[in-house]
Design a protein around this motif. Sequence first.
Motif, short mmCIF file in Angstrom:
data_model
loop_
_atom_site.label_atom_id
_atom_site.label_comp_id
_atom_site.label_asym_id
_atom_site.label_seq_id
_atom_site.Cartn_x
_atom_site.Cartn_y
_atom_site.Cartn_z
N MET A 207 0.82 -1.21 0.00
CA MET A 207 0.00 0.00 0.00
C MET A 207 0.85 1.27 0.00
O MET A 207 0.35 2.37 0.14
CB MET A 207 -0.92 0.02 1.22
N ARG A 208 2.20 1.12 -0.15
CA ARG A 208 3.08 2.27 0.03
C ARG A 208 2.73 3.43 -0.89
O ARG A 208 2.66 4.58 -0.48
CB ARG A 208 4.54 1.85 -0.21
N TRP A 209 2.46 3.15 -2.17
CA TRP A 209 2.26 4.25 -3.11
C TRP A 209 0.90 4.90 -2.94
O TRP A 209 0.71 6.04 -3.30
CB TRP A 209 2.47 3.74 -4.54
N GLU A 210 -0.05 4.17 -2.36
CA GLU A 210 -1.33 4.79 -2.04
C GLU A 210 -1.16 5.78 -0.90
O GLU A 210 -1.83 6.81 -0.84
CB GLU A 210 -2.35 3.72 -1.65
N LEU A 211 -0.29 5.45 0.06
CA LEU A 211 -0.11 6.31 1.22
C LEU A 211 0.82 7.47 0.94
O LEU A 211 0.68 8.55 1.52
CB LEU A 211 0.44 5.47 2.39
N ASP A 212 1.81 7.27 0.08
CA ASP A 212 2.78 8.33 -0.20
C ASP A 212 2.22 9.28 -1.25
O ASP A 212 2.68 9.33 -2.39
CB ASP A 212 4.11 7.71 -0.67
N TRP A 213 1.22 10.05 -0.84
CA TRP A 213 0.58 10.95 -1.79
C TRP A 213 1.49 12.08 -2.22
O TRP A 213 1.32 12.65 -3.31
CB TRP A 213 -0.73 11.50 -1.21
N LEU A 214 2.49 12.43 -1.40
CA LEU A 214 3.42 13.50 -1.79
C LEU A 214 4.20 13.09 -3.03
O LEU A 214 4.43 13.91 -3.93
CB LEU A 214 4.37 13.85 -0.64
N GLU A 215 4.62 11.83 -3.10
CA GLU A 215 5.33 11.32 -4.28
C GLU A 215 4.45 11.50 -5.52
O GLU A 215 4.92 11.94 -6.58
CB GLU A 215 5.65 9.84 -4.08
N ASN A 216 3.17 11.19 -5.38
CA ASN A 216 2.26 11.30 -6.51
C ASN A 216 1.94 12.76 -6.84
O ASN A 216 1.81 13.12 -8.01
CB ASN A 216 0.96 10.54 -6.21
N ARG A 217 1.81 13.60 -5.84
CA ARG A 217 1.58 15.03 -6.07
C ARG A 217 2.78 15.65 -6.78
O ARG A 217 2.62 16.48 -7.69
CB ARG A 217 1.30 15.72 -4.73
N ALA A 218 3.98 15.24 -6.40
CA ALA A 218 5.19 15.76 -7.05
C ALA A 218 5.25 15.33 -8.51
O ALA A 218 5.80 16.03 -9.36
CB ALA A 218 6.44 15.28 -6.30
N ARG A 219 4.68 14.15 -8.82
CA ARG A 219 4.63 13.71 -10.21
C ARG A 219 3.62 14.53 -11.00
O ARG A 219 3.84 14.86 -12.16
CB ARG A 219 4.24 12.22 -10.25
N ASN B 213 4.83 25.75 -6.78
CA ASN B 213 5.31 26.07 -5.45
C ASN B 213 4.47 25.36 -4.40
O ASN B 213 3.26 25.54 -4.34
CB ASN B 213 5.26 27.58 -5.20
N ALA B 214 5.14 24.57 -3.57
CA ALA B 214 4.46 23.88 -2.47
C ALA B 214 4.58 24.69 -1.18
O ALA B 214 3.60 24.95 -0.50
CB ALA B 214 5.06 22.49 -2.27
N ILE B 215 5.81 25.08 -0.85
CA ILE B 215 6.11 25.76 0.40
C ILE B 215 6.87 27.06 0.12
O ILE B 215 7.76 27.09 -0.73
CB ILE B 215 6.98 24.88 1.33
N TYR C 63 6.95 21.21 -5.46
CA TYR C 63 6.55 19.89 -4.98
C TYR C 63 7.64 18.86 -5.22
O TYR C 63 7.87 17.98 -4.39
CB TYR C 63 5.23 19.46 -5.63
N GLU C 64 8.31 18.96 -6.35
CA GLU C 64 9.40 18.03 -6.62
C GLU C 64 10.52 18.21 -5.61
O GLU C 64 11.07 17.24 -5.07
CB GLU C 64 9.93 18.25 -8.04
N GLU C 65 10.84 19.47 -5.29
CA GLU C 65 11.90 19.74 -4.32
C GLU C 65 11.48 19.29 -2.91
O GLU C 65 12.29 18.74 -2.17
CB GLU C 65 12.23 21.23 -4.31
N LEU C 66 10.24 19.51 -2.56
CA LEU C 66 9.75 19.09 -1.25
C LEU C 66 9.81 17.58 -1.11
O LEU C 66 10.25 17.04 -0.07
CB LEU C 66 8.32 19.59 -1.03
N ASN D 259 8.03 27.33 13.58
CA ASN D 259 7.52 26.97 12.26
C ASN D 259 8.64 27.03 11.24
O ASN D 259 9.28 28.07 11.06
CB ASN D 259 6.38 27.91 11.87
N HIS D 260 8.86 25.90 10.55
CA HIS D 260 10.03 25.76 9.69
C HIS D 260 9.79 24.59 8.75
O HIS D 260 9.04 23.65 9.07
CB HIS D 260 11.27 25.51 10.58
N ILE D 261 10.44 24.58 7.61
CA ILE D 261 10.23 23.52 6.63
C ILE D 261 10.63 22.14 7.15
O ILE D 261 10.16 21.11 6.66
CB ILE D 261 11.00 23.82 5.31
#
Length: 506
Positions: A1-13, A19-21, A32-35, A63-65
């Motif tokens: 289920m890793r790729w279902e849970l790692d939504w950041l990986e998919n968002r970066a794709r 700009n994410a942050i 998003y790719e950098e994050l 508050n920090h990245i």
Amino acid sequence: MRWELDWLENRARLTPNKNAIIDGETNKAWSYEELNNRSKSVASWLESRGVKKGDRIALLSPNHISYFDLLFACGKIGAIFVPLNWRLSNSEIKGILQDCSPVLIGIHLRFQNMLTGLQTIDCTPFFVGNSSYEEMIFNSKCPQLLESISEQDPLAIIYTGGTTGKPKGVVLSHQSIQWNAINTILSWSLTETDVTINYMPMFHTGGLNALSIPVLMIGGTVVIGDQFEEEQAVNSINHYGCTIILLVPTMYHMLVQTEEFNRSKFPSMKIFLSGAAPCPLQIYEAFQKKGIAFKEGYGLTEAGPNNFFIRPEDAQEKQGSVGKPMLYNSIKLVKETGVEASANEVGELLIKGKHSFSHYWNNQQATTETVKNGWVHTGDLAKKDEHGFFYIVGRKKDMIITGGENVYPLEIEHWMAAYPGIDEVAVIGIPDEKWGERVAAIIVSKADHRLDEDELRTYCEKKLGRYKIPKSFIFIKELPKTHVGKIDKVKLKEMSIGIQEARGEQ
């Protein structure tokens, strides 16, 4: 289920260059790719330090990245992220560290002086917010990702900022954090065009989960704010083209009194949100005068924290309402008898949904007391009108019983806060031999006003039943607040009893 849970990986794709942050202090931006690459590098570094699935990684930082770096890195390798409230004393932080026993603790350079007091804790420190941290990210490789991760596995432990007793570690699974975000995106109609600036402390669920994670999941932009300064906040909202923002009532109280607020038209803003505590009605009126959409919500670390939705036009018509339950959660109100409350009856607010917490860390008794048959018992009192709109009445523990009558402080606070000359007000119950408890109003006057108790009583008589009218009016310079801006009623009660005893009013 890793790729279902790692939504950041998919968002970066999907949106790699968006700009994410953005760091609101330095204006540094990360796509998003950098994050995603940063979190993969941190995950690899954690693996190189022997971090395994289930290990806790703590962070003590403004508050920090690094909050996002470590949260997403832990998500990739199955570790558990533990953000720490830096406003606590060293002994309180040590108590939390002893409870969750992290293997590593990240410390921002701003708090390196606190390291000495934490040296007795058996965990290895590392610094964030400096060049060596960025170097580590730059030089790390991709993580091996050896562990199988399920949606029920813990992702974070957020310690409650309660005003009584020992803080409890709220365990949030991948499922609870992900479903809070999905529920928020769909119920609030967030899009990738949304931009928020986050002044809420990121060691708190309001800082991480209320807007930051949902906005990132949908592909929007999160601006990291540090210390809240009301004039600068107005300028930053406009500078970054913010569309949505969450602040606590204390912040709004300061914001609406500034010249910057009065002058600005907030051209990019869709909605201002208030959370963490019930909002005084004069805040609604300040936004209504400017024709700007404003509403409040309700949440808690153990559930969400997002649970309700209300349209801005309904929020103006039904001031004080948090709205109706969101798409993917259930709400009910239960009276002391165990019977579900009818319209306009007060009951304890119970919540159920996939966004609910898993359990309290190392505290099965508290878990059993809070979660019953899948329902989270919030300890908050609320009522629902005949149209299905919910209103928070107050904390169950804050309810005053005077002469056998139940008094809900929020009703009195809302009425008194509208009185000219009152800057802030809190209502509490003080022990009384005759009545059991007597209603006391603790008041902060505006700088240019001198308030008269007889006038205040007369004003209260216009709206409130006699048993609700405060029997004591206590004037102080400032209301004590918790680390998230809530009025600290436990400390306030202690102060008030002391003042009353000094006056001989027992």
